[in-house]
Design a protein around this motif. Structure first.
Motif, mmCIF file in Angstrom:
data_model
loop_
_atom_site.group_PDB
_atom_site.id
_atom_site.type_symbol
_atom_site.label_atom_id
_atom_site.label_comp_id
_atom_site.label_asym_id
_atom_site.label_seq_id
_atom_site.Cartn_x
_atom_site.Cartn_y
_atom_site.Cartn_z
ATOM 1 N N TRP A 132 0.837 -1.210 0.000
ATOM 2 C CA TRP A 132 0.000 0.000 0.000
ATOM 3 C C TRP A 132 0.872 1.260 0.000
ATOM 4 O O TRP A 132 0.630 2.208 -0.751
ATOM 5 N N CYS A 176 0.476 2.795 -3.645
ATOM 6 C CA CYS A 176 -0.551 3.840 -3.540
ATOM 7 C C CYS A 176 0.033 5.183 -3.117
ATOM 8 O O CYS A 176 -0.610 6.221 -3.312
ATOM 9 N N CYS A 213 -5.750 -2.270 2.954
ATOM 10 C CA CYS A 213 -4.602 -1.985 2.075
ATOM 11 C C CYS A 213 -4.828 -2.520 0.666
ATOM 12 O O CYS A 213 -4.550 -1.827 -0.327
ATOM 13 N N GLN A 240 -7.484 -0.512 -1.212
ATOM 14 C CA GLN A 240 -6.916 0.746 -1.692
ATOM 15 C C GLN A 240 -6.020 0.517 -2.906
ATOM 16 O O GLN A 240 -6.000 1.319 -3.855
ATOM 17 N N TYR A 270 -8.259 -0.029 -5.866
ATOM 18 C CA TYR A 270 -8.876 1.249 -6.248
ATOM 19 C C TYR A 270 -7.891 2.112 -7.031
ATOM 20 O O TYR A 270 -8.245 2.717 -8.050
ATOM 21 N N THR A 271 -6.640 2.151 -6.573
ATOM 22 C CA THR A 271 -5.615 2.927 -7.269
ATOM 23 C C THR A 271 -5.375 2.393 -8.668
ATOM 24 O O THR A 271 -5.212 3.143 -9.642
#
Length: 352
Positions: free
Chosen positions: A142, A146, A228, A231, A234-235
């Motif tokens: 993460w 990210c 984590c 995310q 999503y990124t």
């Protein structure tokens, strides 16, 4: 089979059956085969499974550590936690799986009460290191992909601190039964040892310890992993939309999505049975349950020494090619370069 919460129990074990005799040491899991709990075939079947876990788990984790020592390219700070995971898996395999294998062969915990406490502590310690390492792997990825902290650079010192963190938290979780908060006793078919999930004993406060383990060592790591990786996905989704024509970015998204799904499933397979069983026992005192099924969560957690390396190491092309090279099976520059390109594509996904 029913819990004997009302019976005065010995300090070192728990008798999971109703007895017609006052001499409960007649069925001590340290003295006699526990054939009253299951057939000989079940004991030998679990012994064979534990032997497989011991041989394969020991081999693959030793190979992971040996490859890291031999090949300098594997000594990146992002791989430190994978080596940390391999060390923990190796400890579980050598101490926990081998002890369980030999005890299942004899159909009781042949090594005695002191060894039970040592085995329970070492297996719990290494298991908790393994569990927290999985959470740290998610946290590292993460941070790196990210980039939630902007220009923050994940350095070797940070990786070493993360490894130390897993051992500190594991000690916090595994030491209490040695000093009076719960205790380590034979579990399941009485051929391996772990925390006392079974008895309501005010002296040991077993129930509060079970709830502590569930919250601190299952719920928190699981939340960390889910947060984590969600995310991360999503990124990647945002990057795919921004680079709709990029075949390599779309490929990276598919690969990472598959990786995330496999990792989450692996975590749940390893720890969900154990956590669910412990909570069921705590919330259903006096209910009948089969000790043969009670052994399954313990076996699943020990088997993580096999499938964790497959998920976290063998799916890593650098590690895989290095292992093949070490074993004289080739492995090569193509895989190394492919791995580097894939890592580059994924690392470009996050914000600058």
């Amino acid at each position: 089979m029913r819990s004997q919460s009302t019976m005065e129990l010995p300090e070192d074990f728990w008798i999971p059956v109703q007895l017609d005799t006052n001499n409960i040491t007649l069925l001590s899991p340290f003295l006699v085969p526990q054939d009253h709990l299951g057939s000989i075939g079940i004991f030998y079947g679990l012994a064979a499974f534990m032997l497989f876990v011991f041989v394969v788990g020991t081999s693959i984790n030793v190979l992971t550590i040996a490859c890291t020592i031999q090949y300098k390219k594997l000594r990146s700070h992002l791989n430190y936690i994978l080596v940390n995971l391999a060390v923990a898996n190796l400890l579980v395999s050598v101490v926990g799986s081998f002890t369980a294998f030999y005890s299942f062969c004899n159909r009781y915990f042949i090594f005695g009460p002191l060894a039970c406490k040592i085995e329970g502590f070492m297996a719990t310690l290494a298991g908790m290191v393994s569990l927290w390492s999985l959470a740290v792997v998610a946290f590292e990825r993460w941070l790196v992909i990210c980039k939630p902290m902007g220009s923050f650079i994940f350095k070797p010192d940070h990786a070493l601190a993360c490894c130390a963190f897993t051992w500190i938290f594991a000690l916090i979780a595994s030491v209490p039964p040695l000093v009076g908060w719960s205790r380590y006793i034979p579990e399941g078919l009485q051929c391996s040892c772990g925390p006392d999930w079974y008895t309501t004993n005010n002296k040991y406060n077993n129930e509060s310890y079970v709830m502590f383990l569930f919250g601190f060592c299952f719920a928190v790591p699981l939340f960390t992993i889910l947060f984590c990786y969600s995310q991360l996905l999503y990124t990647l989704k945002i990057a795919v939309k921004a680079q709709a024509d990029s075949v390599s970015t779309q490929k990276a998204e598919r690969e990472v999505t598959m990786m995330v799904v496999i990792m989450v499933i692996g975590f749940l397979v390893c720890w969900l049975p154990y956590a669910t069983f412990a909570l069921w026992i705590v919330n259903n005192r006096g209910q009948s349950f089969d000790l043969r099924f009670a052994s399954i969560p313990s076996c699943f957690s020990k088997a993580s020494t096999v499938y964790n390396p497959f998920i976290y190491v063998l799916l890593n092309k650098q590690f895989r090619s290095s292992m093949m090279k070490m074993l004289g099976m080739g492995g090569g520059e193509d895989e190394d370069s492919s791995s580097s390109q894939s890592v580059t594509e994924v690392s470009k996904v996050g914000p600058a």
